[in-house]
Design a protein around this motif. Structure first.
Motif, PDB file in Angstrom:
ATOM      1  N   ALA A 178       0.483  -1.184   0.287  1.00 17.45           N
ATOM      2  CA  ALA A 178      -0.055  -0.282  -0.274  1.00 17.45           C
ATOM      3  C   ALA A 178       0.864   1.534  -0.423  1.00 17.45           C
ATOM      4  N   SER A 179       1.938   1.614   0.288  1.00 25.19           N
ATOM      5  CA  SER A 179       2.511   2.442   0.771  1.00 25.19           C
ATOM      6  C   SER A 179       3.707   2.593  -0.219  1.00 25.19           C
ATOM      7  N   LEU A 228       0.787   4.204  -2.776  1.00 26.36           N
ATOM      8  CA  LEU A 228       1.397   5.959  -2.464  1.00 26.36           C
ATOM      9  C   LEU A 228       1.874   5.979  -3.390  1.00 26.36           C
TER      10      LEU A 228
END
Length: 69
Positions: free
Chosen positions: A15-16, A19
């Motif tokens: 997810a990082s 992002l």
């Protein structure tokens, strides 16, 4: 139970990465719209209610004049 912690950590890392990739794309202009401004002139402007009311009153007055003659 340790597998759950490993999967949570991997999920947070993935997810990082997404992002960071999204923020990078926004800053580098990947989502800038260069097509719409060039074709905006081709679209009709919406008729405002004042213009619509004026057209209706003109139509009524023309009908009255045609009936009188």
């Amino acid at each position: 139970m340790s597998v759950v912690f490993v999967l949570i950590i991997i999920g947070i890392l993935v997810a990082s990465v997404f992002l960071i990739a999204f923020i990078w794309a926004v800053r580098n202009g990947q989502f800038d719209d260069s097509y719409t401004p060039s074709v905006r002139i081709l679209f009709d402007d919406p008729v405002s209610s004042k213009e619509n009311d004026r057209d209706l009153t003109e139509d009524k007055s023309q009908k009255k004049q045609s009936i009188k003659s």
